[in-house]
Motif scaffolding. Structure first.
Motif, PDB file in Angstrom:
ATOM      1  N   ARG A 157       0.835  -1.208   0.000  1.00  9.36           N
ATOM      2  CA  ARG A 157       0.000   0.000   0.000  1.00  9.36           C
ATOM      3  C   ARG A 157       0.869   1.257   0.000  1.00  9.36           C
ATOM      4  O   ARG A 157       0.598   2.223  -0.721  1.00  9.36           O
ATOM      5  N   VAL A 161       1.366   4.256  -3.157  1.00  7.95           N
ATOM      6  CA  VAL A 161       1.312   5.711  -3.025  1.00  7.95           C
ATOM      7  C   VAL A 161       2.591   6.333  -3.578  1.00  7.95           C
ATOM      8  O   VAL A 161       2.561   7.358  -4.261  1.00  7.95           O
ATOM      9  N   THR A 164       2.440   6.430  -7.302  1.00  7.33           N
ATOM     10  CA  THR A 164       1.456   7.405  -7.791  1.00  7.33           C
ATOM     11  C   THR A 164       1.982   8.823  -7.687  1.00  7.33           C
ATOM     12  O   THR A 164       1.854   9.622  -8.616  1.00  7.33           O
ATOM     13  N   VAL A 312       1.251  15.439   0.362  1.00  5.81           N
ATOM     14  CA  VAL A 312       1.031  13.996   0.222  1.00  5.81           C
ATOM     15  C   VAL A 312       1.747  13.308   1.397  1.00  5.81           C
ATOM     16  O   VAL A 312       2.959  13.115   1.351  1.00  5.81           O
ATOM     17  N   ILE A 314       2.884  10.175   3.620  1.00  2.00           N
ATOM     18  CA  ILE A 314       3.080   8.730   3.514  1.00  2.00           C
ATOM     19  C   ILE A 314       3.654   8.240   4.835  1.00  2.00           C
ATOM     20  O   ILE A 314       4.664   8.767   5.302  1.00  2.00           O
TER      21      ILE A 314
END
Length: 468
Positions: A157, A161, A164, A312, A314
């Motif tokens: 997962r 990310v 992307t 973003v 993470i």
């Protein structure tokens, strides 16, 4: 003069004996070994059985020519530089020779000095090729050691990310415990981005001396401060066109946070002691092992900078959340450690993997990598056994910690069991980390998930008085 210059083996091809004598004499005087042949066929037989550093060949010979030699070398996969000689001073011949792969072109009659210069330059090309190949192999090894390894759902997962966001230029905030590989995640983002061939610059905000943080980030002009004898480019300037990683961003001073915010917004800054704005194109990635939102609420981190960095987010997963990745990680680290120390990778006993999967790994992947490297070094056989690992790991794996039973709130047991003095709890955690690492502050800081500078500051604060 390099070793290659002195000991080079040079193959000379010419059907005229007089030219061969001149070549042999000149090359011998320059310290080289020469082998003389009179045809391309002989030359190819020599190349097949003897290492050759350089070939000096006539353009026009009975039978196969110098151009035929170049074609055969290419066909057989030999990367030997070739100097072509000819008695015909023709631009056409020179162009054809160079296009066919010759490294240089000399006109007969050959002058000794001209030949020596051409040979020296050609051998420098050989040296650079070998050096580049060595560097390329080292880069492959380094990239292999920092390969992202894992197949667990949690890891996949996070990597989805990464894939992307990599193609964009969005700012990324990597949050996670120490040792979870935040820099590797940052590298993966850079390597998968359109900026992959541009610089990747890392600044550890916790490791920089207090007075040099601004200079490290933005650079300085000559004379900006004592010791600034020359102009110096900072991290933002060096990362132009690429990616800048700000490691442990939570350790940055508040006054510098405001300057960083301006650079992110405007993509320009001024060197320390300078007045000329410098524009840059930099993709920013920041990491922290703290809860940055909590730092904002506590007033230790600017909220406007937090929102700029948190475009973003993470979260890098701790190893305890991806235990199924441990076998693959162990095999990866065993191979890398054996290669690094010049040994043969041992096989891994099943009981070894079982123990490693039961250990909680508070230092995460970094702790696992260090433990495996130590075990590979100490391994005396061909199989990596549990006994090759620290007793601490074996004991903890044999007696895994059970979840603590929390007394019911408000009960007498709860009042006795819990020390509500946060300073005392923090001090206890620090004391235990130092005890577990034998007083090593760097390792203790990693176990606690804080920087060494933060640990040093906390140790300088006197312990809280109980009952105060």
């Amino acid at each position: 003069m390099s070793e290659l210059d002195v000991t080079a083996s040079i193959l000379c091809i010419d059907d005229e004996p007089a030219v061969g004598v001149i070549l042999e004499h000149t090359l011998s005087r320059a310290g080289h070994r020469s082998v003389l042949v009179s045809s391309v066929e002989e030359a190819m037989r020599v190349v097949a059985r003897t290492p050759v550093d350089l070939i000096v060949a006539d353009y026009r010979m009975p039978g196969l020519t110098g151009l035929d030699l170049l074609a055969q070398l290419q066909k057989e996969g030999y990367r030997i530089p070739v100097i072509i000689m000819t008695g015909y001073s023709s631009i056409e011949h020179a162009v054809m020779s160079i296009k066919s792969g010759a490294i240089d072109y000399l006109t007969k009659p050959i002058q000794a000095e001209t030949l020596e210069i051409a040979v020296r330059q050609a051998l420098e090309v050989v040296r650079l090729r070998r050096e580049n190949e060595t560097f390329r192999r080292e880069i492959v090894k380094i990239r292999g050691r920092r390969t992202m390894v894992g197949d667990s759902e949690t890891f996949r997962r996070a990597m989805e990310v990464v894939g992307t966001v990599a193609v964009s230029r969005a700012t990324v905030l990597l949050e996670g415990e120490s040792g979870t590989g935040k820099e590797l995640f940052a590298r993966a983002i850079h390597d998968q981005s359109p900026r992959a061939d541009e610089p990747f610059i890392t600044v550890n905000c916790a490791a920089l001396p207090e007075g040099l943080v601004e200079s490290a980030l933005f650079g300085h002009e000559k004379g900006a401060f004592t010791g600034a004898t020359v102009r110096s480019a900072g991290a933002f300037e060096r990362a132009h066109g690429g990616t800048l990683l700000l490691d442990e961003i939570s350790e940055m001073r508040l006054d510098l946070q405001s300057k960083l915010l301006r650079v992110i917004q405007e993509q320009e800054f001024e060197r320390v002691g300078g007045h000329q704005p410098i524009q840059v194109d930099v993709r920013l990635i920041a990491t922290t092992n703290r809860d940055l939102k909590a730092e904002v609420n506590a007033g230790r981190f600017r909220d406007d900078l937090y929102y700029r960095l948190n475009v973003v987010p993470i979260r890098t997963p701790p190893l305890r959340d991806r235990l199924e990745d441990i076998p693959r990680l162990v095999h990866h680290f065993v191979t890398g450690s054996a290669e690094l120390h010049g040994g043969t990778p041992p096989t891994i006993a099943p009981e070894t993997l079982e123990i490693l999967q039961r250990y909680p790994w508070p230092g995460n992947v970094r702790e696992l990598a260090n433990a495996v490297e130590r075990a590979v070094i100490l391994c005396r056989g061909e199989v990596l056994q549990p006994t090759d690992f620290d007793q601490q790991i074996r004991d903890a794996a044999a007696h895994p910690a059970r979840p603590a039973i929390v007394p019911q709130a408000g009960s007498a047991e709860a009042a006795d069991a819990i020390d509500y003095n946060l300073d005392a709890v923090e001090r206890l955690a620090i004391d235990r980390a130092l005890a577990a690492t034998g007083g090593n502050r760097s390792r203790a800081a990693r176990l606690l998930g804080i920087s060494e500078r933060t640990l040093r500051n906390k140790l300088n604060v006197p312990p809280a008085v109980s009952g105060a």
